[in-house]
Design an enzyme around this catalytic site. Structure first.
Site, mmCIF file in Angstrom:
data_model
loop_
_atom_site.group_PDB
_atom_site.id
_atom_site.type_symbol
_atom_site.label_atom_id
_atom_site.label_comp_id
_atom_site.label_asym_id
_atom_site.label_seq_id
_atom_site.Cartn_x
_atom_site.Cartn_y
_atom_site.Cartn_z
ATOM 1 N N LYS A 22 0.827 -1.225 0.088
ATOM 2 C CA LYS A 22 0.057 0.008 -0.068
ATOM 3 C C LYS A 22 0.852 1.369 0.188
ATOM 4 C CE LYS A 22 -1.756 1.611 4.081
ATOM 5 N NZ LYS A 22 -1.518 3.231 4.214
ATOM 6 N N ASN A 23 1.780 1.254 0.902
ATOM 7 C CA ASN A 23 2.495 2.555 1.022
ATOM 8 C C ASN A 23 3.647 2.819 -0.232
ATOM 9 O OD1 ASN A 23 1.308 3.003 3.453
ATOM 10 N ND2 ASN A 23 3.069 2.682 4.893
ATOM 11 N N ARG A 94 -3.712 10.869 4.750
ATOM 12 C CA ARG A 94 -2.417 11.930 4.726
ATOM 13 C C ARG A 94 -1.631 11.742 3.571
ATOM 14 N NH1 ARG A 94 1.000 14.494 7.949
ATOM 15 N NH2 ARG A 94 3.307 13.975 7.430
ATOM 16 N N CYS A 118 -4.564 13.367 12.770
ATOM 17 C CA CYS A 118 -5.380 12.055 12.629
ATOM 18 C C CYS A 118 -4.978 11.258 13.965
ATOM 19 C CB CYS A 118 -4.285 11.382 11.344
ATOM 20 S SG CYS A 118 -3.097 10.179 11.961
ATOM 21 N N ARG A 123 1.394 14.675 13.206
ATOM 22 C CA ARG A 123 1.810 14.361 11.841
ATOM 23 C C ARG A 123 1.876 15.829 11.046
ATOM 24 N NH1 ARG A 123 -0.696 8.741 9.913
ATOM 25 N NH2 ARG A 123 1.258 8.257 8.969
ATOM 26 N N PRO A 124 2.805 16.578 11.471
ATOM 27 C CA PRO A 124 2.762 17.988 10.405
ATOM 28 C C PRO A 124 3.545 17.561 9.202
ATOM 29 C CG PRO A 124 4.466 17.770 12.231
ATOM 30 C CD PRO A 124 3.777 16.346 12.561
ATOM 31 N N MET A 125 3.827 18.749 8.583
ATOM 32 C CA MET A 125 4.590 18.558 7.242
ATOM 33 C C MET A 125 5.693 19.562 7.262
ATOM 34 S SD MET A 125 1.708 18.229 4.358
ATOM 35 C CE MET A 125 2.830 18.062 3.026
ATOM 36 N N ASP A 126 6.266 20.164 8.134
ATOM 37 C CA ASP A 126 7.208 20.755 8.293
ATOM 38 C C ASP A 126 8.621 20.304 7.520
ATOM 39 O OD1 ASP A 126 7.345 19.025 10.151
ATOM 40 O OD2 ASP A 126 8.577 20.328 11.560
ATOM 41 N N LEU A 127 8.668 19.157 7.577
ATOM 42 C CA LEU A 127 9.886 18.405 6.961
ATOM 43 C C LEU A 127 9.734 18.331 5.441
ATOM 44 C CD1 LEU A 127 10.361 15.577 9.291
ATOM 45 C CD2 LEU A 127 11.918 17.750 9.218
ATOM 46 N N ASP A 308 4.469 0.320 12.133
ATOM 47 C CA ASP A 308 3.143 -0.307 11.737
ATOM 48 C C ASP A 308 3.153 -1.799 12.056
ATOM 49 O OD1 ASP A 308 2.861 2.124 10.241
ATOM 50 O OD2 ASP A 308 3.113 1.547 8.393
ATOM 51 N N ILE A 330 7.908 6.579 16.856
ATOM 52 C CA ILE A 330 7.697 7.199 15.527
ATOM 53 C C ILE A 330 6.496 8.417 15.837
ATOM 54 C CG2 ILE A 330 7.532 6.979 13.222
ATOM 55 C CD1 ILE A 330 10.080 6.189 13.900
ATOM 56 N N ARG A 400 -8.602 -0.022 4.685
ATOM 57 C CA ARG A 400 -7.605 0.807 4.000
ATOM 58 C C ARG A 400 -6.285 0.257 3.652
ATOM 59 N NH1 ARG A 400 -6.253 5.376 7.486
ATOM 60 N NH2 ARG A 400 -4.735 5.543 5.905
HETATM 61 C C1 UD1 Z 1 4.628 6.606 6.262
HETATM 62 C C2 UD1 Z 1 3.715 5.375 6.125
HETATM 63 C C3 UD1 Z 1 3.287 5.109 7.498
HETATM 64 C C4 UD1 Z 1 4.547 4.673 8.549
HETATM 65 C C5 UD1 Z 1 5.229 5.935 8.655
HETATM 66 C C6 UD1 Z 1 6.522 5.576 9.437
HETATM 67 C C7 UD1 Z 1 2.767 5.955 3.975
HETATM 68 C C8 UD1 Z 1 1.926 6.205 3.139
HETATM 69 N N1 UD1 Z 1 2.585 5.973 5.257
HETATM 70 O O1 UD1 Z 1 3.759 7.912 6.825
HETATM 71 O O2 UD1 Z 1 2.414 3.958 7.269
HETATM 72 O O3 UD1 Z 1 3.608 4.534 9.867
HETATM 73 O O4 UD1 Z 1 5.795 6.113 7.359
HETATM 74 O O5 UD1 Z 1 7.012 4.370 8.936
HETATM 75 O O6 UD1 Z 1 4.013 5.667 3.497
HETATM 76 N N2 UD1 Z 1 6.829 14.585 10.835
HETATM 77 C C9 UD1 Z 1 6.963 15.529 11.193
HETATM 78 N N3 UD1 Z 1 7.162 16.650 10.009
HETATM 79 C C10 UD1 Z 1 6.894 16.105 8.896
HETATM 80 C C11 UD1 Z 1 6.676 14.732 8.439
HETATM 81 C C12 UD1 Z 1 6.826 13.881 9.504
HETATM 82 O O7 UD1 Z 1 7.120 15.921 12.285
HETATM 83 O O8 UD1 Z 1 6.827 16.958 7.895
HETATM 84 C C13 UD1 Z 1 6.701 13.240 11.924
HETATM 85 C C14 UD1 Z 1 5.485 12.543 12.046
HETATM 86 O O9 UD1 Z 1 4.755 13.431 12.755
HETATM 87 C C15 UD1 Z 1 5.887 11.381 12.634
HETATM 88 C C16 UD1 Z 1 7.172 10.966 12.074
HETATM 89 O O10 UD1 Z 1 7.746 12.257 11.716
HETATM 90 O O11 UD1 Z 1 6.139 11.192 13.940
HETATM 91 C C17 UD1 Z 1 7.259 9.982 10.935
HETATM 92 O O12 UD1 Z 1 6.460 10.530 9.874
HETATM 93 P P1 UD1 Z 1 6.972 9.929 8.367
HETATM 94 O O13 UD1 Z 1 8.101 9.113 8.168
HETATM 95 O O14 UD1 Z 1 6.729 11.157 7.645
HETATM 96 O O15 UD1 Z 1 5.648 8.982 8.149
HETATM 97 P P2 UD1 Z 1 4.666 9.272 6.811
HETATM 98 O O16 UD1 Z 1 5.546 9.341 5.487
HETATM 99 O O17 UD1 Z 1 3.478 10.012 7.217
#
Ligand code: UD1
Length: 422
Positions: A22-23, A94, A118, A123-127, A308, A330, A400
């Protein structure tokens, strides 16, 4: 709303085929936005998240056809008609944010709704934003939407991520494929789904090296062309079903399973008294002897133990011999399955990001509530080993991420059925 009824019974034996990831599929699909030519994915999983991504891509003007009962996705982004990923779709999933990088690279602009909170954390998008800004994008937040533009096109840069985010790595790598010059992404995530994305992008003509390591180098090209790519095996579905014979006894072969995808998870199972053997068709899993022993788990980015699989591993630890400590590093708030497992007789104490599980002899069936995707399947696993009947409610989460879960578990001898809701 549908529910799943599980009746605890004896050992499970047989074979379970593992679907495409899926991912991986959710990041490969937006890659179609990078090219005017068709992208075809084979071995796609049949899941509602894939339908959500299909709807999102179609809302941008891409054509997406689902062939061979959904296992083949034929996509074309020849004529994109919109650059806005609407809140109504993004809020459902997301991973919708993975259209940001490709749209910015191809169209020079993108408007993407923020996903919002969620169930498993903020789960922000700053990175994502920091990485794309390093490539020259200008990004503003207005009315809940990220407005991104790169009027003169993106430019390659050296960028180090503060944390190895999976989604941010995917967005930055996709954006950098069409940027001018070279991008070096440091502290990149190393998940197999990222390696799969890079392999597909390379077939489309991208010049990328270092995937699977913490440093990925991307040499921008003028345009990408069409390709056909087979989605990698789902390591989370694989790990989930590896736990079925671990919890219930018996011997199950996971068809298509590969050790390289689940190394750290298999090592933990081995320490808990479960053998994982490679066969010519996949992985065969069985208990070594008697009861499972408690092991401690810390979730980490790949190649560490995957977050996961934490909920499913907790289901196994509920009846293991001894005390296990599971630390979630995580996501905050990812123990919502714990109180449900307690309703089934488990002994679990949660303090912040740590859950301490003291094994009990047997769980007892109970009505329980699925709170997220991985939590729901952990309750099914627990129900398979419990005495009596367990009803798992709110199973839409399951749809899902797990295709044909009832059929797959039934085929190895589980007593499980889906009860249609009104
Ligand atoms: C992906 C997977 C999800 C898995 C996760 C970690 C998909 C569709 N989903 O989610 O199933 O659980 O990897 O292996 O591939 N974070 C920030 N800022 C950001 C982005 C992330 O602080 O801009 C934090 C998140 O809140 C979280 C951590 O980083 O605590 C990991 O997130 P991330 O690796 O980005 O996971 P996803 O890509 O959302």
């Amino acid at each position: 709303m549908d529910s799943i009824l599980v009746t605890g019974n004896g050992p499970l034996n047989g074979q379970i085929p593992i679907a495409g990831a899926k991912n991986a599929c959710l990041t490969l699909m937006p890659a179609t936005l990078l090219s005017e030519e068709p992208l075809t994915l084979t071995n796609a999983p049949r899941l509602s998240d894939i339908k959500t991504m299909t709807a999102l891509l179609q809302s941008l003007g891409a054509e997406v056809s689902s062939l061979q009962e959904g296992q083949v996705l034929a996509m074309s982004s020849h004529d994109l008609t919109s650059h806005t990923a609407d809140y109504e779709i993004v809020r459902k999933m997301r991973a919708s944010n993975l259209v940001l990088g490709p749209m910015l690279a191809r169209l020079g602009q993108a408007v993407v709704s923020l996903p919002g909170g969620c169930a498993i954390g903020a789960r922000p998008m700053d990175l994502h934003i920091e990485g794309l800004e390093a490539l020259g994008a200008e990004i503003e937040l207005k009315d809940g939407y990220l407005h991104a533009k790169a009027p003169g096109g993106l430019k390659g840069a050296v960028h180090e991520m503060r944390f190895a985010s999976v989604g941010a790595t995917e967005n930055i790598v996709m954006a950098a494929t069409l940027a001018r010059g070279t991008t070096v992404l440091k502290n990149a995530a190393r998940e197999p789904e990222i390696v799969d994305l890079v392999e597909c992008l390379r077939k489309m003509g991208a010049q990328i090296s270092g995937e699977g390591s913490p440093v990925i180098e991307i040499q921008g090209v003028d345009h990408l062309h069409g390709a056909t790519h087979q989605v990698v095996t789902d390591r989370i579905e694989l790990g989930t079903y590896m736990l079925a014979p671990a919890i219930c006894g018996g011997e199950v072969e996971l068809l298509g399973g590969q050790m390289r995808l689940v190394e750290s998870f298999a090592a933990k199972l081995d320490a808990a008294g479960i053998s994982v053997m490679e066969t010519d068709k996949g992985l065969k899993v069985a208990r070594k002897n008697g009861r499972v022993t408690a092991v401690d788990v810390v979730t980490e980015p790949f190649p560490g133990f995957p977050t996961d699989l934490q909920a499913q591993m907790m289901a196994l630890m509920c009846t293991a011999e001894g005390v296990s400590v599971l630390e979630e590093r995580i996501f905050e708030n990812r123990f919502m399955h714990a109180p449900e497992l307690v309703r089934m007789g488990a002994n679990i104490e949660v303090h912040g990001g740590t859950a301490t599980v003291t094994g009990v002899d047997r769980l007892k069936g109970a009505p329980v509530m699925a709170t997220d995707l991985r939590a729901s399947v952990s309750l099914i696993l627990a129900g398979l080993a419990a005495e009596g009947e367990t009803t798992v409610n709110r199973v839409y989460h399951l749809d899902r991420g797990y295709e044909h879960v009832v059929r797959k578990l039934e085929s190895v001898g589980a007593k499980i059925e889906r009860i249609k809701g009104q």
